[in-house]
Enzyme design. Structure first.
Site, PDB file in Angstrom:
ATOM      1  N   GLU A  62      55.083  36.279  41.876  1.00  0.00           N
ATOM      2  CA  GLU A  62      54.201  36.975  41.154  1.00  0.00           C
ATOM      3  C   GLU A  62      53.695  36.325  40.280  1.00  0.00           C
ATOM      4  OE1 GLU A  62      54.493  41.087  40.128  1.00  0.00           O
ATOM      5  OE2 GLU A  62      53.141  41.294  38.572  1.00  0.00           O
ATOM      6  N   GLU A  87      54.335  33.339  34.202  1.00  0.00           N
ATOM      7  CA  GLU A  87      53.642  33.837  33.497  1.00  0.00           C
ATOM      8  C   GLU A  87      53.600  32.818  32.121  1.00  0.00           C
ATOM      9  OE1 GLU A  87      51.282  35.486  31.373  1.00  0.00           O
ATOM     10  OE2 GLU A  87      51.614  37.160  32.877  1.00  0.00           O
ATOM     11  N   ASP A 137      43.210  38.056  35.182  1.00  0.00           N
ATOM     12  CA  ASP A 137      42.111  37.870  34.003  1.00  0.00           C
ATOM     13  C   ASP A 137      40.790  37.986  34.626  1.00  0.00           C
ATOM     14  OD1 ASP A 137      43.728  37.915  31.535  1.00  0.00           O
ATOM     15  OD2 ASP A 137      44.419  35.907  32.073  1.00  0.00           O
ATOM     16  N   ASP A 173      40.548  45.642  38.714  1.00  0.00           N
ATOM     17  CA  ASP A 173      39.679  46.804  38.599  1.00  0.00           C
ATOM     18  C   ASP A 173      38.150  46.306  38.290  1.00  0.00           C
ATOM     19  OD1 ASP A 173      40.308  45.957  35.953  1.00  0.00           O
ATOM     20  OD2 ASP A 173      40.951  47.915  35.151  1.00  0.00           O
ATOM     21  N   LYS A 211      50.808  47.465  33.357  1.00  0.00           N
ATOM     22  CA  LYS A 211      50.119  47.959  31.926  1.00  0.00           C
ATOM     23  C   LYS A 211      48.792  47.769  32.042  1.00  0.00           C
ATOM     24  CE  LYS A 211      50.354  46.768  27.236  1.00  0.00           C
ATOM     25  NZ  LYS A 211      50.699  45.512  26.332  1.00  0.00           N
ATOM     26  N   PHE A 212      48.246  46.794  32.589  1.00  0.00           N
ATOM     27  CA  PHE A 212      46.795  46.646  32.673  1.00  0.00           C
ATOM     28  C   PHE A 212      46.123  47.218  33.374  1.00  0.00           C
ATOM     29  CE2 PHE A 212      42.691  44.590  33.784  1.00  0.00           C
ATOM     30  CZ  PHE A 212      42.557  43.834  32.532  1.00  0.00           C
TER      31      PHE A 212
HETATM   32  C1  LIG Z   1      45.105  40.714  32.810  1.00  0.00           C
HETATM   33  S1  LIG Z   1      46.728  40.171  32.555  1.00  0.00           S
HETATM   34  C2  LIG Z   1      47.379  41.266  33.802  1.00  0.00           C
HETATM   35  C3  LIG Z   1      48.864  41.361  33.508  1.00  0.00           C
HETATM   36  C4  LIG Z   1      49.717  42.141  34.740  1.00  0.00           C
HETATM   37  N1  LIG Z   1      49.600  41.712  36.196  1.00  0.00           N
HETATM   38  C5  LIG Z   1      49.011  43.669  34.719  1.00  0.00           C
HETATM   39  O1  LIG Z   1      48.617  43.853  35.459  1.00  0.00           O
HETATM   40  O2  LIG Z   1      49.532  44.347  33.694  1.00  0.00           O
HETATM   41  C6  LIG Z   1      46.757  38.658  33.433  1.00  0.00           C
HETATM   42  C7  LIG Z   1      47.775  37.884  33.123  1.00  0.00           C
HETATM   43  O3  LIG Z   1      47.865  36.556  33.863  1.00  0.00           O
HETATM   44  C8  LIG Z   1      48.451  35.507  33.093  1.00  0.00           C
HETATM   45  N2  LIG Z   1      47.801  34.356  33.610  1.00  0.00           N
HETATM   46  C9  LIG Z   1      46.510  33.804  33.735  1.00  0.00           C
HETATM   47  N3  LIG Z   1      46.387  32.673  34.322  1.00  0.00           N
HETATM   48  C10 LIG Z   1      47.502  32.330  34.361  1.00  0.00           C
HETATM   49  C11 LIG Z   1      48.112  31.031  35.011  1.00  0.00           C
HETATM   50  N4  LIG Z   1      47.459  30.092  35.396  1.00  0.00           N
HETATM   51  N5  LIG Z   1      49.695  30.921  35.152  1.00  0.00           N
HETATM   52  C12 LIG Z   1      50.462  32.182  34.706  1.00  0.00           C
HETATM   53  N6  LIG Z   1      49.896  33.066  34.311  1.00  0.00           N
HETATM   54  C13 LIG Z   1      48.568  33.286  34.080  1.00  0.00           C
HETATM   55  C14 LIG Z   1      48.004  35.820  31.597  1.00  0.00           C
HETATM   56  O4  LIG Z   1      48.613  35.244  30.771  1.00  0.00           O
HETATM   57  C15 LIG Z   1      48.008  37.428  31.839  1.00  0.00           C
HETATM   58  O5  LIG Z   1      49.004  38.096  31.276  1.00  0.00           O
END
Ligand SMILES: C[S@@+](CC[C@H](N)C(=O)[O-])C[C@H]1O[C@@H](n2cnc3c(N)ncnc32)[C@H](O)[C@@H]1O
Length: 232
Positions: A62, A87, A137, A173, A211-212
């Site tokens: 993941e 992460e 993101d 989303d 959470k997101f």
């Molecule tokens: C919008 S959040 C969603 C987090 C989680 N999947 C959720 O649905 O609650 C996106 C996550 O991806 C992580 N992220 C973005 N680019 C990444 C990368 N290249 N390597 C590791 N993590 C990454 C960010 O730090 C962030 O926590």
């Protein structure tokens, strides 16, 4: 499918901006005490997954697990599967570490690095049975779309890491990102859509609510899930 590129020939734009965020005392304690148990530090070459996971059972990756709700729940309900989480956000890593300990999970390992770097230089080819990326993101501004993780070079990289018949599961989303994901994956010949061409899947309990996603649900957001399998 794209040509097989050597890792240092792939130019991928960073998909995140490093932010330390506020770290709670519980997350800090979890990082200090539990990282040696669940955390993986990267050396010079490929990870030795056989040595890392004591049992040779299916492995799911993941990327961007956030606070780790999905991994913690899935690892608990499917102990016959190993999970590797990547992460960059340290408070989230601390949060998940605490959950792993509370649930006494033995089938999870975490990496606190950029997933692009991990995939390019540290994860062996054909090592994953599945890869999931839930709510990457969205980078909503058009000028930032180049930072979105799900693009053809990344899909090609992921294809190499997944075993034949392995799968990828994505969720977002943001409608325009969902369409972009669908277009990129449909264009790439190494995966096929298990739901049929151009079709999204319903998340009927296949993955926990993150959470997101909860935040989006409170705003009334819709969710699009995509599941593709590798073809050879
Ligand atoms: C919008 S959040 C969603 C987090 C989680 N999947 C959720 O649905 O609650 C996106 C996550 O991806 C992580 N992220 C973005 N680019 C990444 C990368 N290249 N390597 C590791 N993590 C990454 C960010 O730090 C962030 O926590």
């Amino acid at each position: 499918m794209l040509s097989l590129l050597k890792p240092n020939q792939i130019h991928l734009i960073p998909s995140f901006v490093r932010r330390e965020g506020r770290i709670t005392p519980a997350q800090k304690k979890a990082l200090e005490q539990l990282w040696p148990i669940y955390g993986l530090s990267l050396g010079a070459g490929y990870l030795d997954l056989t040595a890392i996971f004591s049992r040779q059972i299916p492995l799911i990756l993941e990327i961007g697990f956030g606070n780790g709700e999905s991994i913690a729940q899935q690892a608990y309900t499917t102990p016959e599967v190993n999970f590797l989480g990547i992460e960059v956000y340290r408070p989230g890593v601390g949060q998940l570490l605490a959950q792993l300990k509370a649930k006494e999970l033995k089938n999870v390992r975490l990496i606190n690095e950029d997933a692009l770097k991990v995939l390019q230089y540290h994860l062996p080819d054909q090592s994953l049975d599945g890869a999931q990326i839930f709510f990457p993101d969205p980078w909503p501004k058009k000028r930032h779309h180049k930072r979105r993780l799900i693009q053809l070079p990344f899909i090609d990289l992921l294809w190499h890491k997944i075993k034949p018949n392995g799968w990828i599961h994505l969720a977002t989303d943001w409608q325009d990102y969902a369409i972009q994901m669908m277009e990129a994956l449909s264009q790439y010949k190494g995966f096929y859509n298990i739901a049929g061409q151009g079709q999204f899947i319903q998340n009927l309990g296949q993955r926990p609510i993150t959470k997101f996603e909860h935040r989006g649900q409170r705003l009334g957001n819709l969710v699009w899930d995509l599941k593709f399998k590798r073809i050879d």
